[in-house]
Design a protein around this motif. Structure first.
Motif, PDB file in Angstrom:
ATOM      1  N   TRP A 135      16.488  18.247  55.810  1.00  0.00           N
ATOM      2  CA  TRP A 135      16.908  18.036  54.416  1.00  0.00           C
ATOM      3  C   TRP A 135      17.850  19.155  53.966  1.00  0.00           C
ATOM      4  O   TRP A 135      18.888  18.910  53.367  1.00  0.00           O
ATOM      5  CB  TRP A 135      15.653  17.979  53.554  1.00  0.00           C
ATOM      6  N   ALA A 178       6.645  22.519  52.601  1.00  0.00           N
ATOM      7  CA  ALA A 178       6.888  21.078  52.593  1.00  0.00           C
ATOM      8  C   ALA A 178       5.589  20.318  52.366  1.00  0.00           C
ATOM      9  O   ALA A 178       4.621  20.524  53.111  1.00  0.00           O
ATOM     10  CB  ALA A 178       7.515  20.647  53.922  1.00  0.00           C
ATOM     11  N   LEU A 236      12.310  12.571  50.588  1.00  0.00           N
ATOM     12  CA  LEU A 236      13.462  13.457  50.491  1.00  0.00           C
ATOM     13  C   LEU A 236      14.763  12.664  50.427  1.00  0.00           C
ATOM     14  O   LEU A 236      14.932  11.662  51.118  1.00  0.00           O
ATOM     15  CB  LEU A 236      13.492  14.407  51.697  1.00  0.00           C
ATOM     16  N   CYS A 282      11.891  18.979  56.333  1.00  0.00           N
ATOM     17  CA  CYS A 282      12.409  19.852  55.285  1.00  0.00           C
ATOM     18  C   CYS A 282      13.642  20.609  55.790  1.00  0.00           C
ATOM     19  O   CYS A 282      14.633  20.774  55.069  1.00  0.00           O
ATOM     20  CB  CYS A 282      11.325  20.837  54.842  1.00  0.00           C
ATOM     21  N   PRO A 301       9.421  19.690  47.796  1.00  0.00           N
ATOM     22  CA  PRO A 301       9.420  20.968  48.511  1.00  0.00           C
ATOM     23  C   PRO A 301       9.520  22.144  47.546  1.00  0.00           C
ATOM     24  O   PRO A 301      10.193  22.065  46.518  1.00  0.00           O
ATOM     25  CB  PRO A 301      10.665  20.867  49.400  1.00  0.00           C
TER      26      PRO A 301
END
Length: 309
Positions: free
Chosen positions: A27, A149, A155, A24, A298
């Motif tokens: 990302w 997450a 993602l 996450c 998320p």
């Protein structure tokens, strides 16, 4: 003048059930300029007086564990695709104490974190989020935004491509919508405003009449459409250049209501906290707690009047 990097405190341990929190963070690093610091906590059941007796021996042991954690965190960040330019100079912190949630909050304050990123519990199904003990405590007391997450998330390689803000019943701080819009503006992505509600009126348990449930459903839809119009107008006034869209999500239970709106790999869902009394620190209500179990993207929990950007 460019904004300062988003400061991300990632709750991660080498023994974590999965790399979701790091993924996450990576990302978000593909979305905007970030500074990432990892933290793990050492929960000690013994009192401080016992530690004092150990003196330098305990300090040396902690120093050794800190060095090992820094090495492990650096390697894990590299594997997640978070380069050295996105890492904080103090890349990892080992905190010892008797309360994990308090240690995370203190570390976030010291770092000036804009978000605390936490992964799902080991028991969470793939693609879903379930809060562990510490995450649950943070949900009910963190003064800073929490990025949650789900297990094994899908993602986008381009980072966040759309910010979503969802209204779920009355448990929402109105200011949270504008904070979500500010994020979308900063990241140069669109904002989708959602009204999510299970139709949950179902079949009456006694009577065969469907008139009352249908009336409720029609009333909810009318109220939701009106709320979405007001929210859209409010955001458009504050952020006239922001791309906006609205949608309704209604289905059987929270899972059905969430599935009613299409989700993309680049979606971030923002939820606001309930505007509670001055002496209450409760961050999320029962509806929010329930909806988290069914979200597959998320989630950024924005606390009522909390800190962060």
């Amino acid at each position: 003048m460019s904004e300062k990097p988003l400061r991300l405190l990632v709750a991660w341990s080498p023994t974590a059930p999965g790399p979701e929190a790091l993924e996450c963070a990576a990302w978000l690093a593909r979305t905007t300029d970030v500074r990432v610091r990892c933290i793990t906590t050492l929960l000690r059941p013994w009192p401080s007086t016992s530690i004092a007796k150990l003196g330098s021996k305990y300090k040396k042991w902690i120093k050794k564990e800190q060095a090992a954690y820094e090495h492990a965190a650096t390697r894990a960040l590299e594997e997640a695709g978070i380069g050295s330019g996105a890492r904080d100079k103090k890349v990892a912190v080992l905190s010892d104490g008797t309360n994990e949630a308090a240690m995370l909050s203190e570390a976030a304050a010291e770092f000036g974190a804009d978000m605390i990123i936490m992964g799902a519990a080991a028991t969470a199904p793939k693609g879903k989020f379930m809060a562990g003990t510490t995450a649950d405590a943070m949900l009910h007391g963190s003064p800073r935004p929490l990025a949650l997450a789900p297990r094994a998330p899908r993602l986008s390689k381009r980072g966040v491509t759309r910010v979503n803000f969802a209204y779920i019943g009355q448990e929402t701080d109105p200011a949270a919508l504008l904070r979500a819009a500010r994020l979308a503006t900063r990241w140069n992505v669109g904002l989708r405003i959602l009204a999510i509600s299970p139709n949950g009126f179902g079949v009456p348990p006694i009577s065969d009449s469907l008139k009352l449930p249908v009336d409720f459903t029609h009333e909810w839809r009318e109220n939701a459409l009106a709320a979405l119009d007001r929210a859209r107008d409010e955001v458009a006034k504050a952020f006239p250049e922001l791309g906006l869209e609205t949608d309704l999500g209604s289905g059987t239970g929270w899972a059905g209501a969430l599935d009613a709106v299409r989700w993309k790999k680049g979606d971030l869902l923002c939820l606001g906290s309930a505007p509670l009394g001055a002496f209450e620190r409760v961050f999320v209500g029962s509806q929010t707690t329930e909806i988290l179990k069914h979200v597959q993207v998320p989630v950024l929990m924005i606390p009522n009047g909390g800190q962060g950007r």
